[in-house]
Each structure stands twice: as structure tokens, then as C-alpha cells.
Write a protein that holds these residues in place. Structure first.
Motif: not given
Ligand SMILES: NC(=O)c1ccc[n+]([C@@H]2O[C@H](COP(=O)([O-])OP(=O)(O)OC[C@H]3O[C@@H](n4cnc5c(N)ncnc54)[C@H](O)[C@@H]3O)[C@@H](O)[C@H]2O)c1
Length: 301
Positions: A16, A18, A37, A63-64, A90, A156, A160, A186, A188, A190
Motif C-alpha cells: 500500500r 508509497l 510485504e 517482515d523484511c 520502503n 522514527y 530515518k 517523501p 504523501a 497514505t
């Protein structure tokens, strides 16, 4: 002819927001895509959408930030799609709170998904590229919350800002092997930012106007960063939103004081530290870094 014809790319968190837009755009540009995902239903829907559009895609659920999942995502690219050219890191989550109220679980969850979620797939992809002597592209997902500093997001933002540093460092390590690593910040509308970027409104007379905060607006720049056309760009942090792309300058030393070849005493520092602020015009007190955002809901609807 697409910019990514014949290429294979991985996008983590592509179910979902981005990541979905990025996976679809990479496929439109000709890439076969591994959709990584944790939400299997969301990931499957994106795979179906890519296939319905005539593209090639496979899902790798999980879970990546888990090493075995990240390694398996790379194996899926190689075994089912034949090669690997680009990795888009991402996947992300939020657990916002001031540091006073933040639990260790909230801290650890955010640090793990973002930082280990960048390290683990990047490690697996870079290892593969180095083993076979191939170039590669890595796109990392940082945030202005980290590089400018957003209130209530110490977990967070730390993750980041760490991702921006990770991209700059792995870029140096990979440069002579043709492996480029860049980061985007980014912005946006979401699930993650629900409410922050308003609802999509029809323009005058019901005409659809350009929807500045639509998540799919970020995807073309990511497709460019995944392509051969960006081979000369690495270790950079870009702001991407709407129809705009920004280039961020990393932390830069703006002024200096010295003590004439003698170790400082704390008292001497206290006497002279104001010179640093006077030389730069920077305020010594804590500040809202997000006030420096170039694009906001008040400047762009
Ligand atoms: N939306 C924004 O304005 C914005 C701003 C700055 C940074 N970002 C970053 O962009 C990325 C995408 O965010 P979004 O706004 O699309 O969020 P989103 O919540 O819409 O989508 C994130 C996706 O990642 C998946 N995911 C979460 N943890 C995962 C994991 N461990 N392994 C695999 N998949 C996982 C989720 O299931 C979801 O499908 C995140 O890294 C986010 O921090 C977003």
C-alpha cells in the motif's frame, strides 16, 4: 520502451501507500517486481494489479527486517525472475510519542522495522552483486522527520536520520563497484499520514486537478533512481513530493572556534560558545526543524 526494461527490482512494504505506487511504476517502466510485504493480502493485490497490467511480479510475504526474510526476498528475485538490479527499501511503521511517554517496545519496533529493515535486504542484495560483479541500485526511504526533526517522533526520526546516514555510507562502499545508494524523503497522503495531507478535492467545475499529495507522485523519481540513467548519482538525499524534487545538503560545519592550540576548559567554552551562534545566525535554543519544510499543506494543496 521503458526505463527499466529487462530489469528486476524488489520493493519492500509494497502492499500500500508509497511502496504500492513504486512497485506499479517500476512495472510500468518494464521491470519485473518482487513485492515484499508483511500484509500478505495487500501484497497479493499489488501483484495481481501488476499482472493485470501485463507486468511480471511475485509476492514474498514477511517482515523484511528479519534476516531470513530479507535473504529470501533476494533469492525469490534470482530464482523466479532471473536476476536483481534494484532494491527499494520502503517498509515502515510509526509509534509516535514524546520520549517521556515512549515505551521500550515502541522504540524497538520502529528502530527495527526501519533500520534493520534497510540493513537486511541491502546486505543480501549487495552481497549478491559483489559475488557476481554486477552493479546495482538501492533506494532508501528516509524522512524529513529525521533530517529536520519532528516533535514526538524521536524513535522514527532517529531511524530515518540513520537511514540517510546509511545511504551515504553504503554509497561510498559501493561506488567503485557500480552500486549506487540514494535516499528519498517523501511526503504523501497514505495510511501512515492520514489526516495530515487533507482529502482529495475536485477542482473548479468538478475538473480533476493535479493531486499534489497523491502517493503515486513519488514513484517516477524512484524508478529513475532504479535505472541505468542514475548511475552517476549516489549518496544523496532527495525530497520528493507532488511534482517537485529537492536536493538536501548533508550536515555541514558552518562555523568554528578554537583555543589557540590549548585544550579548552569548560569555563572558556561557556565564555566563547556564543561566537558560533553569532557567526552563523543560528539560534541556540531548541527549534522546530519542520518549520524549514519547503512544501506544506499551506504552500501546496
Ligand atoms: N507518507 C509520507 O508522507 C511519508 C513521509 C516520510 C517517509 N515516509 C516513509 O515512506 C515509507 C512508506 O510509507 P507509507 O506512507 O506508504 O506507509 P503505509 O503505512 O501506507 O505503507 C507501509 C507499508 O509497509 C508495510 N510494512 C510495514 N512493516 C513492514 C515490514 N516489517 N516488512 C514488510 N512490510 C512492512 C505495511 O504493511 C504497509 O503496506 C515508510 O518508510 C515511511 O516511513 C512516508
Amino acid at each position: 520502451m521503458g526505463l527499466l526494461d529487462g530489469k528486476v527490482a524488489i520493493v519492500t512494504g509494497a502492499g500500500r501507500g508509497l511502496g504500492r505506487g513504486e512497485a506499479l511504476e517500476l512495472a510500468r517502466e518494464g521491470a519485473a517486481v518482487v513485492v515484499g510485504e508483511v500484509d500478505e493480502a495487500a501484497g497479493s493485490a499489488v501483484v495481481d494489479e501488476i499482472r493485470a497490467g501485463g507486468g511480471r511480479a511475485v509476492l514474498h510475504p514477511g517482515d523484511c527486517s528479519e534476516i531470513d526474510v530479507a535473504e529470501a526476498i533476494v533469492d525469490v528475485a534470482l530464482e523466479q525472475l532471473g536476476r536483481l538490479d534494484a532494491l527499494v527499501n520502503n517498509a515502515g511503521i510509526l509509534r509516535d510519542r514524546t520520549v517521556l511517554k515512549m515505551t521500550p517496545e515502541e522504540w524497538d519496533a520502529v528502530i527495527k522495522v526501519h533500520l534493520r529493515g534497510h540493513y537486511a535486504p541491502t546486505h543480501a542484495a549487495v552481497r549478491h552483486w559483489r559475488e557476481i560483479g554486477q552493479s546495482g541500485r538501492v533506494v532508501c526511504t528516509a524522512s524529513t522527520s529525521g533530517i529536520l526533526g519532528n516533535f514526538g517522533q524521536s524513535n522514527y526520526g532517529a531511524a530515518k536520520a540513520g537511514i540517510a546516514a546509511f545511504a551515504q555510507i553504503v554509497a561510498q562502499e559501493g561506488w567503485k563497484y557500480g552500486i549506487t545508494v540514494n535516499a528519498i524523503c517523501p511526503a504523501a497522503r497514505t495510511r501512515m499520514t492520514e489526516g495530515a495531507y487533507g482529502d482529495r478535492l475536485p477542482g473548479p467545475g468538478g475538473q480533476e486537478e493535479f493531486d499534489f499529495w497523491h502517493p503515486d507522485n513519488v514513484a517516477p523519481f524512484v524508478a529513475f533512481l532504479c535505472s541505468d540513467a542514475s548511475s552517476h548519482i549516489s549518496g544523496k538525499v532527495f525530497g520528493v513530493q507532488g511534482d517537485t524534487v529537492e536536493l538536501y545538503r548533508p550536515y555541514t560545519s558552518e562555523a568554528a572556534i578554537d583555543n589557540g592550540g590549548v585544550r579548552w576548559t569548560a569555563e572558556q567554552v561557556a565564555e566563547r560558545v556564543a561566537e558560533l551562534f553569532a557567526a552563523t545566525g543560528m539560534a541556540p535554543e531548541a527549534q522546530n526543524g519542520m518549520a524549514r519544510l519547503r512544501y506544506t499543506m499551506t504552500t501546496r494543496q
